[in-house]
Every structure is written in C-alpha cells, then in structure tokens.
Write an enzyme that holds these catalytic residues in place. Structure first.
Site, PDB file in Angstrom:
ATOM      1  N   LYS A   1       0.830  -1.201   0.000  1.00  0.00           N
ATOM      2  CA  LYS A   1       0.000   0.000   0.000  1.00  0.00           C
ATOM      3  C   LYS A   1       0.869   1.257   0.000  1.00  0.00           C
ATOM      4  CE  LYS A   1      -3.733   2.133   2.757  1.00  0.00           C
ATOM      5  NZ  LYS A   1      -4.590   1.954   3.953  1.00  0.00           N
TER       6      LYS A   1
ATOM      7  N   SER B   1      -9.188   2.831   2.824  1.00  0.00           N
ATOM      8  CA  SER B   1      -8.181   3.518   2.031  1.00  0.00           C
ATOM      9  C   SER B   1      -7.256   2.570   1.264  1.00  0.00           C
ATOM     10  CB  SER B   1      -7.338   4.419   2.949  1.00  0.00           C
ATOM     11  OG  SER B   1      -6.684   3.659   3.952  1.00  0.00           O
TER      12      SER B   1
ATOM     13  N   SER C   1     -10.223   0.281   6.868  1.00  0.00           N
ATOM     14  CA  SER C   1      -9.575   0.371   5.564  1.00  0.00           C
ATOM     15  C   SER C   1      -9.015  -0.932   5.007  1.00  0.00           C
ATOM     16  CB  SER C   1      -8.450   1.417   5.606  1.00  0.00           C
ATOM     17  OG  SER C   1      -8.990   2.704   5.712  1.00  0.00           O
TER      18      SER C   1
END
Length: 471
Positions: A73, A149, A173
């Site tokens: 990520k 996210s 997330s």
C-alpha cells in the site's frame, strides 16, 4: 502461466517449490495483468518491475510465499528506494530510505514486491479518488468504487494481478475495500502485527496492518509470518495457541454467534444487504451454530470520542511529514478536504485529545465485555453495495458532509478499531447488479483462531472462489 490468477498465494508458492513454474514466470504473469488491466482499474501507483525481475532471479529461500508477487500500500509502510506518496501531491517526491520493520517481515515470507497500490490521501477517506493518482475502479464494475483507504491493494487482488497485497486499517480500511472487491480482509487484534520501531501513526491503537486475499489460508499464513513478538516492544503480544494456518482446516464447533444490522446511529442497511445478512444467518444455523439476534447497544459515545483522537493523530502525523519536508504544504499540494480536516485537527488541544482517548478506552471495555456471552458478532461491513465513483467525496470540501456519507455507508467496522478486536470481512453475498456484499465477523479480543476456523468452514460450505469480476 495462463492460469496464474486461478491460484492463491500458497498454491503459487507450492508450484515454485515443485519446479513447475519459476518466480520469474510468476512475476511476468503479474506484470502482464497489470499492463493489460490497470489502464482501466488504476490500482497501481508505482511499478517496481525491474526490481521484481531481479529478485525473481535470486534463490527463493524458505518463506511460505517464496516467489509470489506482492503489492504494498502507498501509505505508511516503508520500502527502501520506493516512493511513498501517501496519496498526496505534498509527498509526491518522498522516497523511503529503508524498509520498515513490517516490510522486513513481509520479505521474510518470501514474497516478491512488484509495486505500490493506491491509497486515499493520508488514508482519510474510505475510498480512493485522489488528485495525485485519480480514482481506483472496482474490477467487478468499473463505474463503482473499490473502497479505501487500501483500495489499490484490493482492486489489484480482485483483478488477479497478485494473490495477496498489503493493506492497513484505522477505521475499516482493510475490511471496506475487501467487501467492495469480494475479498477476505482481516483486521487483526491490536498489536498482533507489532507497531515496530517506526509505527508512529499507530500510537492510538486504532491502526493495524495485514493483507487482503482471495482465500482464508493466505490470510492465516501471512499472519503466522508477521504476527510474531517484536523484541523490545513495550506492548504485550496477544498469545495464540498455534499456527493460524492449522486453524483454517479445523472444525469451529458449535459457536454462539450474535448478529445485528443496527448501525451506531440507529439506522439500518439497504434491503438487499439486510436480505444477504439474513441468508447468512440461516446458513450459519444450518451449519449447527447458535444464532442470537442482538445488537451491541448504543455505542455512539465511543464514535464521538474518537473524533478528537483521530484528529490529533492526523495533526501529529502531518507535523512529522512537514518536518521531513522542511516546509508547510503550499496551495494545491494537499486536497481541499484534507486541508479542512487538518485545520480542524490542529485546534484540538492536548487535554482534549487525551481525554477523548481515555473515553474511548473506557467505553471499549463495555463492548469487549459483551463478548463474554457469545463467541462471534456478525454484521454487514457496509449498508449498501459499493457506491459509484464520486459518491463519497464528489466535489465536496466539507468534512462534515463527507463524514456523514461515510458514516451512513460504513457504520460498522470502526468500532472494532477502537476495541482492538479481530474483525474479518468475508465475500458471502452478491448484489443483483453483480457487486460484492461483505459480511463482517468479529471475535473476542486476541481470538483470531475462532475467526479462522469459522471462515474456513464458510469457505468450504459457501464457497466464493468461483465468482470472478468481469475483468
């Protein structure tokens, strides 16, 4: 490998160990998928293809995922020599000087990192539509969002680029994008994956890291690698009885499962989600479990208290980012919503932040205590199927409006960031329009084992691997 995307991570690693395929072939298959599909999906914000090809030529080692392509990520975790933009133009030129502690553990698993998946700016919004990188589209239907996210990681796994990818979860997330993209998404117990020496943003205890996967066993196997004690940590690591990978194949026994679709604000999900929940309840009862209709009561106070905690944590994280940059963000370098949230957050006093954290911790005890009378709590992850691109943020710069939309769509996951309990999204339903609907199973504090046993049973009895996105 024509059937690369049909295999999970452990299966690919087994093929490498047997000599049936090479790590180089897996890396090339991952790159081919990205080059073919990502112009449409837009999940990948950094491509480390040459580095991955070089790593694939090295000895594979003994890691459980040796030779398997992996994505990281674009927020929080450091990878030596890679950009780390946090989804923000202000950090567009940031390059990590070293691997973070957790990244070293991922490398211990044997994965070959091939790039970064998109994140919302500083992880603030539960969807990925940034000024820097654009919108991440859902592989099931590209007019819809992939969640956030960790939306880039989830979209990439759903599209078959990689079998598993790093994700993080501060208010949902991991579980939100897993639900949007039809994946397995476990938020582990607080400190199960240690904060390590570089985890400044994790000081409140809300945030954790793990992976999004297509199978239960990949999630379990990676947690076995990363979720081990950290020397010198001031935090006690929750004990486990044995490897989580072993738990996946064990029968869960007859569990007491409380369930509810009540939201913290007293609302309810859309009829399609409610119907999906009720079908899962019937399926669980048919498997021999005891299903107990029961909400967790009025938990609005804990949500209200956390606002000051999260705001102060954002302001502190931005202070570190600004110190590293040597200057404040200039006009246009952070998005209007982020700027508005930061302005509000900087007004929070130290007294208010600590008072709020004390409230969260005390209120969380009352939630955790309820689990003494049942084993698992079941709810949806979201009140509706994945929204269309632009629904959550649109053109709004009003934090209150975005917060209201997020609270209405994602009311369930955040509570278990506050309590620190393990919580898992499973892809157990589909909407009539062909979009995934995730169900969330939350266990007692430090009891990932029960979740893995139950999830393994559901994967066998209510399989989802045959469902594939249109891309």
């Amino acid at each position: 490998m024509d059937d690369y995307a049909e295999h999970d991570g452990l299966a690919l690693a087994a093929l490498v160990r047997s000599g049936a395929v090479s790590p180089a072939e897996l890396v090339e298959a991952a790159i081919a998928g990205i080059e073919r599909l990502d112009p449409t999906i837009n999940a990948i914000v950094y491509r480390a293809f040459d580095e991955a090809r070089a790593a694939a030529r090295e000895p594979i080692g003994e890691g459980v995922f040796a030779g398997v392509p992996f994505l990281v990520k674009d927020f929080g975790i450091g990878v030596a020599g890679w950009p780390n933009t946090s989804g923000s133009r202000f950090c567009a030129n940031v390059v990590d000087q070293a691997d973070s502690g957790l990244m070293r553990r991922y490398r211990d698993s044997g994965v070959i990192p091939i790039g970064r998946g998109a994140s919302s700016e500083f992880g603030i919004v539960g969807n990925v539509e940034t000024a820097l990188h654009g919108a991440v589209r859902n592989p099931w239907h590209t007019d819809h969002a992939a969640g956030g996210s960790s939306g880039g990681s989830a979209a990439a796994v759903a599209a078959g680029y990689v079998p598993l990818a790093h994700a993080s979860d501060g208010l949902g997330s991991i579980r939100i994008p897993a639900a949007c993209c039809g994946l397995v998404g476990l938020k582990p117990t607080r400190d199960r994956n240690p904060n390590l020496p570089d985890g400044f943003d994790y000081a409140t205890g809300f945030c954790v890291d793990h992976v999004v996967t297509r199978t239960i066993r990949d999630s379990a196997a990676m947690l076995d690698v990363t979720g081990r004690p950290e020397p010198g940590s001031p935090y006690a690591v929750p004990a486990k009885a044995g490897p989580y990978l072993d738990e996946v194949t064990r029968a869960p026994g007859r569990l007491r499962i409380a369930w509810s679709a009540d939201t913290p604000g007293g609302g309810s999900p859309e009829p399609e989600v409610q119907a999906a929940l009720e079908r899962v309840v019937l399926d669980l009862a048919a498997l021999g479990h005891e299903l107990i209709p029961r909400s967790l009561g009025d938990v609005t106070a804990i949500y209200q208290a956390r606002v000051a905690v999260s705001g102060a944590n954002l302001a502190a994280g931005m202070a570190r980012t600004i110190e590293r940059a040597g200057r404040e963000p200039q006009s246009g370098e952070i998005e209007p919503l982020t700027a508005a949230v930061l302005m509000q957050s900087r007004r929070i006093t130290g007294e208010a932040a600590l008072l709020a954290l004390q409230e969260v911790r005390m209120l969380a005890r009352a939630v955790v205590a309820q689990f003494e009378s049942f084993d698992v709590f079941l709810s949806p992850v979201m009140t509706a199927p994945p929204p269309t691109i632009g629904y959550i943020t649109g053109t709004s710069t009003d934090p209150a409006q975005v917060s209201q939309r997020q609270a209405a769509l994602f009311p369930y996951p955040a509570l278990f960031n506050f309590t620190g309990q393990p919580s898992m999204s499973l892809p157990l339903a589909m909407s009539t329009s062909g979009l995934p609907i995730g169900m969330m199973f939350t266990g007692r504090y430090a009891d990932e084992a029960t979740l893995f046993r139950l999830a393994g049973q559901l994967e066998r009895e209510l399989p989802w691997s045959h469902r594939r996105p249109r891309l």
